[in-house]
Design an enzyme around this catalytic site. Structure first.
Site, PDB file in Angstrom:
ATOM      1  N   CYS A 272       0.641  -2.259  -2.648  1.00  0.00           N
ATOM      2  CA  CYS A 272       1.916  -1.635  -3.014  1.00  0.00           C
ATOM      3  C   CYS A 272       2.103  -1.273  -4.488  1.00  0.00           C
ATOM      4  O   CYS A 272       2.561  -0.175  -4.794  1.00  0.00           O
ATOM      5  CB  CYS A 272       3.061  -2.545  -2.595  1.00  0.00           C
ATOM      6  SG  CYS A 272       3.162  -2.750  -0.822  1.00  0.00           S
TER       7      CYS A 272
ATOM      8  N   ARG B 174      -8.407 -15.945 -13.238  1.00  0.00           N
ATOM      9  CA  ARG B 174      -7.121 -16.390 -12.699  1.00  0.00           C
ATOM     10  C   ARG B 174      -6.576 -17.628 -13.394  1.00  0.00           C
ATOM     11  O   ARG B 174      -5.549 -18.184 -12.977  1.00  0.00           O
ATOM     12  CB  ARG B 174      -7.266 -16.703 -11.197  1.00  0.00           C
ATOM     13  CG  ARG B 174      -7.623 -15.508 -10.369  1.00  0.00           C
ATOM     14  CD  ARG B 174      -6.449 -14.553 -10.222  1.00  0.00           C
ATOM     15  NE  ARG B 174      -6.829 -13.370  -9.490  1.00  0.00           N
ATOM     16  CZ  ARG B 174      -5.971 -12.470  -9.064  1.00  0.00           C
ATOM     17  NH1 ARG B 174      -4.683 -12.601  -9.317  1.00  0.00           N
ATOM     18  NH2 ARG B 174      -6.376 -11.412  -8.429  1.00  0.00           N
TER      19      ARG B 174
ATOM     20  N   PHE C  77       9.210  -3.183 -11.485  1.00  0.00           N
ATOM     21  CA  PHE C  77       9.616  -4.279 -12.380  1.00  0.00           C
ATOM     22  C   PHE C  77       8.634  -5.453 -12.274  1.00  0.00           C
ATOM     23  O   PHE C  77       8.254  -6.054 -13.281  1.00  0.00           O
ATOM     24  CB  PHE C  77      11.019  -4.778 -12.031  1.00  0.00           C
ATOM     25  CG  PHE C  77      12.132  -3.987 -12.658  1.00  0.00           C
ATOM     26  CD1 PHE C  77      12.172  -2.606 -12.556  1.00  0.00           C
ATOM     27  CD2 PHE C  77      13.170  -4.616 -13.343  1.00  0.00           C
ATOM     28  CE1 PHE C  77      13.198  -1.861 -13.125  1.00  0.00           C
ATOM     29  CE2 PHE C  77      14.200  -3.895 -13.919  1.00  0.00           C
ATOM     30  CZ  PHE C  77      14.213  -2.517 -13.804  1.00  0.00           C
ATOM     31  N   LEU C  78       8.242  -5.791 -11.038  1.00  0.00           N
ATOM     32  CA  LEU C  78       7.317  -6.924 -10.857  1.00  0.00           C
ATOM     33  C   LEU C  78       5.975  -6.629 -11.515  1.00  0.00           C
ATOM     34  O   LEU C  78       5.416  -7.465 -12.247  1.00  0.00           O
ATOM     35  CB  LEU C  78       7.123  -7.206  -9.360  1.00  0.00           C
ATOM     36  CG  LEU C  78       8.322  -7.810  -8.637  1.00  0.00           C
ATOM     37  CD1 LEU C  78       8.107  -7.802  -7.130  1.00  0.00           C
ATOM     38  CD2 LEU C  78       8.589  -9.233  -9.124  1.00  0.00           C
TER      39      LEU C  78
HETATM   40  P1  NAI Z   1      -0.854  -1.198   7.417  1.00  0.00           P
HETATM   41  O1  NAI Z   1      -1.913  -0.194   7.130  1.00  0.00           O
HETATM   42  O2  NAI Z   1      -1.216  -2.640   7.532  1.00  0.00           O
HETATM   43  O3  NAI Z   1      -0.122  -0.793   8.803  1.00  0.00           O
HETATM   44  C1  NAI Z   1       0.283   0.485   9.125  1.00  0.00           C
HETATM   45  C2  NAI Z   1      -0.006   0.708  10.612  1.00  0.00           C
HETATM   46  O4  NAI Z   1       0.595   1.926  11.035  1.00  0.00           O
HETATM   47  C3  NAI Z   1      -1.495   0.831  10.940  1.00  0.00           C
HETATM   48  O5  NAI Z   1      -1.869  -0.178  11.862  1.00  0.00           O
HETATM   49  C4  NAI Z   1      -1.625   2.235  11.550  1.00  0.00           C
HETATM   50  O6  NAI Z   1      -2.597   2.314  12.584  1.00  0.00           O
HETATM   51  C5  NAI Z   1      -0.224   2.489  12.054  1.00  0.00           C
HETATM   52  N1  NAI Z   1       0.127   3.890  12.229  1.00  0.00           N
HETATM   53  C6  NAI Z   1      -0.030   4.915  11.348  1.00  0.00           C
HETATM   54  N2  NAI Z   1       0.462   6.053  11.863  1.00  0.00           N
HETATM   55  C7  NAI Z   1       0.955   5.749  13.100  1.00  0.00           C
HETATM   56  C8  NAI Z   1       1.614   6.502  14.115  1.00  0.00           C
HETATM   57  N3  NAI Z   1       1.883   7.809  13.960  1.00  0.00           N
HETATM   58  N4  NAI Z   1       1.978   5.864  15.262  1.00  0.00           N
HETATM   59  C9  NAI Z   1       1.711   4.548  15.438  1.00  0.00           C
HETATM   60  N5  NAI Z   1       1.108   3.783  14.502  1.00  0.00           N
HETATM   61  C10 NAI Z   1       0.741   4.372  13.334  1.00  0.00           C
HETATM   62  O7  NAI Z   1       0.274  -1.000   6.328  1.00  0.00           O
HETATM   63  P2  NAI Z   1       1.380  -2.069   5.828  1.00  0.00           P
HETATM   64  O8  NAI Z   1       0.839  -2.907   4.739  1.00  0.00           O
HETATM   65  O9  NAI Z   1       2.010  -2.713   7.011  1.00  0.00           O
HETATM   66  O10 NAI Z   1       2.411  -1.085   5.139  1.00  0.00           O
HETATM   67  C11 NAI Z   1       3.278  -0.238   5.894  1.00  0.00           C
HETATM   68  C12 NAI Z   1       4.330   0.292   4.962  1.00  0.00           C
HETATM   69  O11 NAI Z   1       5.096  -0.791   4.431  1.00  0.00           O
HETATM   70  C13 NAI Z   1       3.778   1.049   3.758  1.00  0.00           C
HETATM   71  O12 NAI Z   1       4.669   2.089   3.464  1.00  0.00           O
HETATM   72  C14 NAI Z   1       3.810   0.026   2.650  1.00  0.00           C
HETATM   73  O13 NAI Z   1       3.927   0.628   1.392  1.00  0.00           O
HETATM   74  C15 NAI Z   1       5.068  -0.766   2.998  1.00  0.00           C
HETATM   75  N6  NAI Z   1       5.105  -2.146   2.510  1.00  0.00           N
HETATM   76  C16 NAI Z   1       3.995  -2.948   2.537  1.00  0.00           C
HETATM   77  C17 NAI Z   1       4.064  -4.263   2.094  1.00  0.00           C
HETATM   78  C18 NAI Z   1       2.864  -5.146   2.129  1.00  0.00           C
HETATM   79  O14 NAI Z   1       2.925  -6.236   1.554  1.00  0.00           O
HETATM   80  N7  NAI Z   1       1.767  -4.769   2.736  1.00  0.00           N
HETATM   81  C19 NAI Z   1       5.329  -4.849   1.602  1.00  0.00           C
HETATM   82  C20 NAI Z   1       6.432  -3.940   1.662  1.00  0.00           C
HETATM   83  C21 NAI Z   1       6.306  -2.642   2.088  1.00  0.00           C
END
Ligand code: NAI
Length: 480
Positions: free
Chosen positions: A272, A447, A222-223
């Site tokens: 995302c 922007r 939606f966003l």
């Molecule tokens: P990110 O890439 O910053 O962090 C994910 C972390 O998980 C990495 O540091 C990685 O090394 C670690 N990792 C991966 N497999 C692992 C394992 N088996 N054991 C331990 N650590 C492991 O990703 P981010 O942005 O934090 O996103 C995480 C989830 O949250 C995704 O599904 C994303 O879609 C969702 N999300 C992200 C938002 C955002 O603004 N970035 C907002 C809402 C949801």
């Protein structure tokens, strides 16, 4: 003492857990990750991500009830509640490539939880996952556990980067989905009790698992759809002489529509929106809902169109070629107040200009040269994997230089592209910049932050998305 462990110390895991630790001094929170460099950074003075207010929160709790560690198994084994906040990238190979979510990291985290657990646990999906992922995770956990009881909850995260701490302190809502059984209800209540330390209970929404999982994909769709809607209007505004800022102001005044997310721009980015919509499209297709899939796919198509349109506008305005010309890129992050470049429109715009042989001089207050070079040489979707699994040393792009000052970036340039809305770009001395540029000097504002009239008085030829066109540009229409 309740113990929480979060697997994944990224943009979501780090800030969310820091806020839980800050608001709940009686809860011990451990954030674990397989990336040693990330954990070292969380334990240092220079945190791995930039987010206003985050430093303060981390400094107040770190070493007291907030810990960052690579000892994943120990902390998972000890925890009562395990959040999983690992990467869920778009698949690049095999079934569903280019659309479906790759749950490799999620699955390996779930298998590890099953392996090391010796006591009952609540496992919380914090990552954004496809609907019905909880069912798969439940199967992995129950088939591998030794009679341990696991309750799966879905607790998607709605924070926005750049305002993450503010959003976490004062969320519009917290969503918790769980099984509709007595054990499921108990698990929901346990997580609700954590958030109730600071979130008013009426803002904590409890649903079944599938509604919670789907709500996250739906909210992002939606966003993004609002942005694509206003961007589609911006093209029509340029064609007709309407001003998109005036149109979105008038439209947003309708209380049924509201004013937020109606700024026209060069396109949406971030880790995302595109990923979650592709995932939604794939789920629709898998369920035989091709019309619904096509509807959401169009949101991404318009976003791609907007970036292409911008590049075409730049090239066509500058006598149909930017070959060998220096173009200053102001801003590379996908939005202001973050250093995050994942899926930033700047990547596609820069690649488009490089495709026409431009020389780029890039400045962003929060993005390093190494990151920009990686982004411009990496393949699509490769960014969304843990850092140590990404290509080791991508080739650097020779026509690109990264500088640490907007005046340096614009010196001797033929044109300026503003691609991130950093406040400091509003306050630049544009007269000084103009004096040091090649003439005619162009500003392409992706922007809509520049004062168009003022820049035209200085002497610039200005393109601002969705605004009435400069007569110069009218004579050189861009074909998208
Ligand atoms: P990110 O890439 O910053 O962090 C994910 C972390 O998980 C990495 O540091 C990685 O090394 C670690 N990792 C991966 N497999 C692992 C394992 N088996 N054991 C331990 N650590 C492991 O990703 P981010 O942005 O934090 O996103 C995480 C989830 O949250 C995704 O599904 C994303 O879609 C969702 N999300 C992200 C938002 C955002 O603004 N970035 C907002 C809402 C949801």
């Amino acid at each position: 003492m309740v113990k929480i462990c979060c697997i994944g110390a990224g943009y979501v895991g780090g800030p969310t857990m820091a806020v839980i630790a800050f608001k709940c001094p009686a809860i011990e929170v451990a954030v674990v990750d397989i990336s040693v460099s990330r954990i070292n950074a969380w334990n240092s003075e220079q945190l791995p991500i930039y987010e206003p207010g985050l430093d303060d929160v981390v400094k107040q709790c770190r070493g007291k009830n907030l810990f960052f560690s690579t000892d994943v198994e120990k902390h998972v084994a000890e925890a009562d509640i395990v959040f999983v906040s690992v990467n869920t990238p778009t698949k690049t190979q095999g079934l569903g490539a280019g659309k479906a979510a790759d749950l490799t990291y999620w699955e390996s985290a779930a298998r590890m939880i099953a392996d090391v657990s010796k006591s009952d646990k609540i496992v919380v999906e914090k990552s954004t996952v496809p609907v019905k992922t909880a069912e798969a995770i439940e199967k992995i956990l129950t088939h591998n556990s030794k009679k341990i009881n696991f309750q799966i909850l879905s607790n998607p995260e709605f924070l926005a980067e750049g305002t993450a701490i503010q959003d976490l302190f004062n969320p519009d809502r917290v969503l918790i989905g769980g099984r509709e059984t007595p054990e499921g209800a108990k698990a929901i209540q346990a997580l609700k009790d954590v958030y109730a330390h600071w979130v008013p209970v009426e803002r904590i929404i409890c649903t079944n698992l599938w509604s919670a999982e789907l709500s996250k994909l739906a909210a992002n769709a939606f966003l993004a759809q609002r942005i694509s809607s206003v961007n589609a209007m911006s093209a029509l505004c340029e064609a007709t002489g309407a001003d998109v800022t005036q149109v979105s102001h008038a439209v947003g005044k309708d209380s049924r529509i509201g004013p937020k997310f109606l700024n026209a721009s060069v396109g949406f980015g971030g880790s995302c929106f595109q990923k979650d919509i592709l995932n939604l499209v794939y789920i629709c297709e898998c369920n035989g809902l091709s019309e619904v899939a096509t509807y959401w796919k169009q949101v991404i198509k318009v976003n791609d169109y907007q970036k292409t349109r911008f590049v075409n506008r730049v090239v066509s305005s500058m006598f149909n070629t930017v070959s060998g010309k220096k173009i200053a890129i102001l801003g590379f992050a996908f939005k202001k107040d973050t250093g995050d470049t994942r899926e930033t429109p700047a990547i596609d715009v820069c690649k488009g200009l490089l495709g026409d042989k431009a020389r780029l001089s890039i400045y962003d207050p929060q993005v390093s040269e190494d990151q920009i070079q990686r982004d411009l040489s990496m393949k699509k979707f490769d960014w969304d994997h843990p850092v140590h699994l990404q290509p080791a040393s991508p080739m650097s792009v020779t026509q690109v230089s990264v500088v640490w000052d907007a005046y340096e970036a614009t010196k001797d340039a033929h044109g300026i592209c503003i691609l991130t809305e950093w406040d400091e770009f509003k306050k630049l001395d544009y007269q000084r910049i103009y004096n040091n540029m090649q003439k005619p000097a162009f500003v392409f504002d992706g922007r809509n932050i520049a004062d168009v009239e003022k820049l035209r008085e200085v002497g610039f030829i200005v393109y601002s998305i969705g605004k009435p066109l400069d007569s110069w540009l009218k004579d050189l229409p861009a074909v998208a």
